[in-house]
Design an enzyme around this catalytic site. Structure first.
Site, PDB file in Angstrom:
ATOM      1  N   CYS A   9       0.830  -1.085  -0.234  1.00  0.00           N
ATOM      2  CA  CYS A   9      -0.096  -0.209  -0.076  1.00  0.00           C
ATOM      3  C   CYS A   9       0.941   1.294  -0.041  1.00  0.00           C
ATOM      4  O   CYS A   9       1.645   1.618   0.968  1.00  0.00           O
ATOM      5  CB  CYS A   9      -0.929   0.126   1.185  1.00  0.00           C
ATOM      6  SG  CYS A   9      -2.046   1.441   1.346  1.00  0.00           S
TER       7      CYS A   9
ATOM      8  N   CYS B  82      -0.609   4.347   2.403  1.00  0.00           N
ATOM      9  CA  CYS B  82      -0.421   3.947   3.752  1.00  0.00           C
ATOM     10  C   CYS B  82       1.140   4.146   4.108  1.00  0.00           C
ATOM     11  O   CYS B  82       1.420   4.680   5.185  1.00  0.00           O
ATOM     12  CB  CYS B  82      -0.647   2.480   3.981  1.00  0.00           C
ATOM     13  SG  CYS B  82      -2.518   2.259   3.857  1.00  0.00           S
ATOM     14  N   ASP B  83       2.100   3.086   3.623  1.00  0.00           N
ATOM     15  CA  ASP B  83       3.387   3.222   3.676  1.00  0.00           C
ATOM     16  C   ASP B  83       4.293   4.062   3.262  1.00  0.00           C
ATOM     17  O   ASP B  83       5.753   4.311   3.729  1.00  0.00           O
ATOM     18  CB  ASP B  83       3.777   1.700   3.594  1.00  0.00           C
ATOM     19  CG  ASP B  83       2.860   0.697   4.338  1.00  0.00           C
ATOM     20  OD1 ASP B  83       2.229   1.022   5.494  1.00  0.00           O
ATOM     21  OD2 ASP B  83       2.728  -0.545   3.721  1.00  0.00           O
TER      22      ASP B  83
END
Length: 517
Positions: free
Chosen positions: A344, A347-348
């Site tokens: 992701c 997200c990361d």
């Protein structure tokens, strides 16, 4: 800090605060502390129920805790909870201020009854759409039970701490100083891990349920549509899902859902679940199906068994278990998951600020990921197996305009390299020369498509060579009375709008089967 529109909205929410409490800030002389102080001053300026102290002694600075006189509440934010986490901040203010949550009474009592000491630390990034679910769940649990405490930490702001703990994916959750979990979780998922008797109790309750007329396995868009269409027929309907919402929960921007110009995955999932709950549908979440036992005779009951030990029976089944990220299947990938191997970028990505990363895959998802990451990291290397990128032309044009992106075609990733703690590089083979090359980097984002969640069905329903459930024009599988819909099937074009239509169709077909058998 807050613009006029946000202040007006927040002031309306804060009118629901019924119990006075204080915010205790721990600050230093840095720019981020001044930014946080501005936010907190804005908040206390909107209501007389909240006061601000700036004499906090937390070692993480900037941070702030929410304290209610006469109550032991353990909620702390380390960082500035804006972006996706602004909603988490608002909910925390309301709940500490006495406004009740929408959690069901049974779960609230379960949380209040938990004994022991639970010190949670939750690492998030402001661009992560999965993180708020975890932050909000743990904060609510901390409000309800003084034995539970949660510190929510902006990983991008506390880089030294993130480096020390080797955190390369968010949300990452620590409990009492040890790794607890990584990834999206809701209250009930967390409870299942810390209240070990709960899973057994739930399994017993499930197994005791009467047979359903239609049982839907999977809670993504196809499953939600199937449940609604079945329930509207007035028949006994159930949904058993490993994670209600499925892959849509991990989807950032949705701009092709007809009649909705723009939305986000979690927001769409909430709307789907609210719609399903308008009907008498028995939703059983956190249930991973492990086996299908087809009816032994026409008109008999199909049985589905679950990892929890529970089993359910139904006259007709609709299988909508969706798909998951496809993995590379190379040495080192499993070892370094969440240690540099990620799926992701939204997200990361912030955890790799200023570092070197690779994106595996040259379709729309891969190229979009590379474009997004290029604004955060020092350099992106995109590797595509084929001899040309498959992404839309407009995306490719944008990609090639970026100065810190390299594109390598005809590249087959062969190994993820690490030092035992984190990713340090990857090896790929040039498919035109068979030469091996190594790329030094700190992160790898895999974007090479999806795999159907059908492993548990092998030997029961007919699957394609790709593992998809083979269905006819009505969604019927090779087993009478068992239907399927969505990304797990052979229906082409894995899109939300298509999955919803296929779910409705499978449900209508299941009802037709019931009235004819």
């Amino acid at each position: 800090m807050l613009d006029a529109t946000l202040k007006t909205q927040l002031q309306a929410y804060l009118e629901k605060v019924t119990q006075p409490f204080e915010i205790v800030a721990s600050l230093d002389d840095g720019e981020k502390s001044q930014e946080l102080l501005g936010l907190l001053n804005d908040i206390v300026g909107l209501t007389d129920k909240i006061t601000l102290r700036t004499d906090g002694n937390d070692s993480r600075r900037p941070s702030f805790a929410l304290n209610r006189p006469g109550a032991d509440i353990g909620i702390t934010f380390a960082g500035i909870p804006m972006g996706h986490e602004f909603t988490s901040l608002v909910l925390a203010l309301l709940q500490v201020g006495g406004h009740p949550s929408k959690l069901d009474a049974e779960t609230i009592e379960q949380i209040k009854g938990i004994e022991g000491r639970f010190e949670f630390e939750t690492y998030f990034s402001l661009s992560c759409q999965n993180c708020p679910d975890v932050v909000q769940a743990l904060n609510l649990m901390a409000v309800l039970n003084p034995n539970i405490r949660n510190v929510s930490i902006d990983g991008a702001l506390f880089q030294e701490e993130v480096e020390r703990r080797q955190i390369m994916a968010v949300p990452s959750i620590y409990l009492n100083g040890e790794v607890f979990a990584s990834g999206r979780m809701d209250v009930k998922e967390i409870l299942a891990k810390i209240d070990t008797g709960a899973a057994n109790r739930d399994a017993e309750k499930m197994s005791a349920k009467e047979a359903f007329d239609v049982l839907v396995i999977g809670g993504g868009p196809a499953g939600a549509a199937a449940a609604i269409y079945a329930a509207r027929k007035g028949i006994r309907t159930g949904v058993a899902a490993e994670r209600f919402g499925g892959q849509v929960l991990d989807t950032m921007a949705i701009e092709n859902f007809i009649s909705v110009q723009e939305t986000e995955g979690p927001k769409l999932v909430r709307a789907l679940e609210e719609h399903v709950r308008q009907y008498e549908v028995d939703i059983m979440n956190l249930q991973r199906a492990t086996a299908l036992v087809p009816a032994s005779s026409e008109g008999g009951l199909h049985e589905v068994r679950f990892e929890s030990g529970a089993s359910l029976k139904a006259k007709a089944l609709i299988l909508s278990t969706g798909a998951r990220w496809r993995e590379m299947g190379v040495p080192g990938e499993q070892e370094y998951k969440a240690k540099g191997v990620c799926f992701c970028p939204h997200c990361d990505g912030p955890l790799f600020k200023g570092k070197r990363v690779a994106v595996i895959g040259g379709g729309n998802s891969g190229v979009e990921a590379a474009i997004d990451l290029a604004g955060i990291v020092s350099h992106v290397t995109l590797l595509e197996f084929a001899d040309s990128l498959r992404a839309d032309a407009v995306l490719q044009k944008k990609l090639y305009s970026l100065p810190n992106v390299s594109v390598i075609k005809s590249a087959q990733t062969t190994e993820v390299i690490g030092d035992g703690q984190k990713v340090t590089g990857l090896t790929y083979k040039d498919r035109t020369t068979d030469a091996l090359h190594t790329v030094e980097l700190e992160g790898i984002f895999v974007q090479i498509g999806l795999l159907p969640n059908s492993d548990w069905l092998k030997g029961t329903v007919e699957l394609s060579r790709f593992g998809e459930i083979i269905v006819d024009a009505k969604g019927q599988t090779s087993v009478p009375g068992v239907f399927a819909a969505g990304d797990v099937t052979t229906v082409p074009y894995k899109q939300i709008v298509i999955a919803i239509g296929e779910g409705a169709k499978a449900s209508l077909s299941a009802f037709d089967h019931l009235i004819r058998s």
